[in-house]
Design a protein around this motif. Structure first.
Motif, short mmCIF file in Angstrom:
data_model
loop_
_atom_site.label_atom_id
_atom_site.label_comp_id
_atom_site.label_asym_id
_atom_site.label_seq_id
_atom_site.Cartn_x
_atom_site.Cartn_y
_atom_site.Cartn_z
N GLU A 190 0.84 -1.19 0.00
CA GLU A 190 0.00 0.00 0.00
C GLU A 190 0.88 1.25 0.00
OE1 GLU A 190 -2.99 -0.06 3.05
OE2 GLU A 190 -3.29 -2.24 2.85
N LYS A 197 0.23 4.44 0.76
CA LYS A 197 0.10 5.35 1.91
C LYS A 197 0.62 4.74 3.20
CE LYS A 197 -3.71 8.18 0.18
NZ LYS A 197 -5.11 8.65 0.44
N SER A 198 0.21 3.53 3.51
CA SER A 198 0.59 2.90 4.78
C SER A 198 1.88 2.11 4.69
CB SER A 198 -0.53 1.98 5.25
OG SER A 198 -0.63 0.84 4.39
N GLU A 199 2.29 1.77 3.46
CA GLU A 199 3.46 0.92 3.21
C GLU A 199 3.28 -0.49 3.76
OE1 GLU A 199 7.07 2.81 4.43
OE2 GLU A 199 6.95 4.29 2.82
N LYS A 200 2.03 -0.87 4.00
CA LYS A 200 1.75 -2.22 4.46
C LYS A 200 1.94 -3.20 3.30
CE LYS A 200 -1.86 -5.17 6.44
NZ LYS A 200 -3.26 -5.22 6.95
#
Length: 222
Positions: A174, A176-179
């Motif tokens: 992701e 935005k979250s870097e998940k």
């Protein structure tokens, strides 16, 4: 989450992990494959990102973030045209993933290395990632390249390039979250690419004109 290839040339893949996104080729409806990442990567001389024989041609940047690793296990053909076509087929893949990581559906790199349907395909894949808020991370491997001569006219040469991809170690991330969404290896982790590469005589650059991606490629799993 993984890229899955459809047998249709212009198809975008669906990938699931709470929401759908498309990847660089894909087939099937499984939602647990591994998305491929793209790096300049390591590989044979045939996969050099700098281009083959042209110091007088300004080639675009196809680099990607360090957390992506694109590996091309290709043997360089002895025939110069075949070697150059294979090299720029790899550059097309790099350019597509460069656009994904840059989050730019109008990125100049894929437009440099493609035309026609192959350019439309790259644009659609990049746009799907951008619209979904996804990028890529991990290690993506391409291998078992085969080359066959195509038609040749007075002005244009063509070469058909096919190769396998193992995307079991590339995952969606992701933006935005870097998940990172990790998935397990499965048949859907393997794809087979077929690219029609063309070059105007006297021009050292080969461009992808058509691309077909076969998902769940059993022949590539061995």
């Amino acid at each position: 989450m993984a890229r899955r290839a459809r047998k249709t040339t212009a198809a975008a893949l669906s990938v699931a992990a709470a929401l759908l996104l498309t990847a660089c080729g894909g087939s099937g409806s499984d939602s647990s494959d591994g998305i491929e990442g793209a790096d300049k990567g390591t590989g044979s001389p045939a996969a050099s990102a700098s281009g083959s024989a042209s110091t007088d041609v300004q080639r675009p940047d196809v680099s990607v973030p360090k957390d992506l690793d694109l590996v091309f296990d290709f043997d360089s053909p002895s025939d110069p045209d075949s070697a150059a076509a294979l090299e720029d087929a790899a550059n097309y893949i790099r350019a597509l993933n460069h656009g994904i990581t840059k989050q730019d559906p109008e990125d100049a790199a894929f437009q440099f290395y493609s035309s026609g349907q192959a350019s439309q395909y790259a644009h659609s894949q990049i746009k799907e990632y951008v619209d979904g808020g996804w990028t890529l991370t991990g290690r993506d491997r391409y291998y078992d390249a085969e080359i066959s001569s195509g038609d040749e006219s007075e002005k244009v040469k063509t070469v058909n390039v096919t190769f396998c991809e193992d995307q079991s170690k590339v995952f969606g991330k992701e933006v935005k979250s870097e998940k990172v969404h990790r998935t397990k290896e499965s048949l859907a982790s393997y794809q087979k690419f077929t690219l029609l590469m063309t070059s105007a005589k006297g021009n050292p650059v080969w461009r992808a004109q058509q691309v077909t991606v076969e998902g769940k490629a059993e022949a590539c799993r061995g």
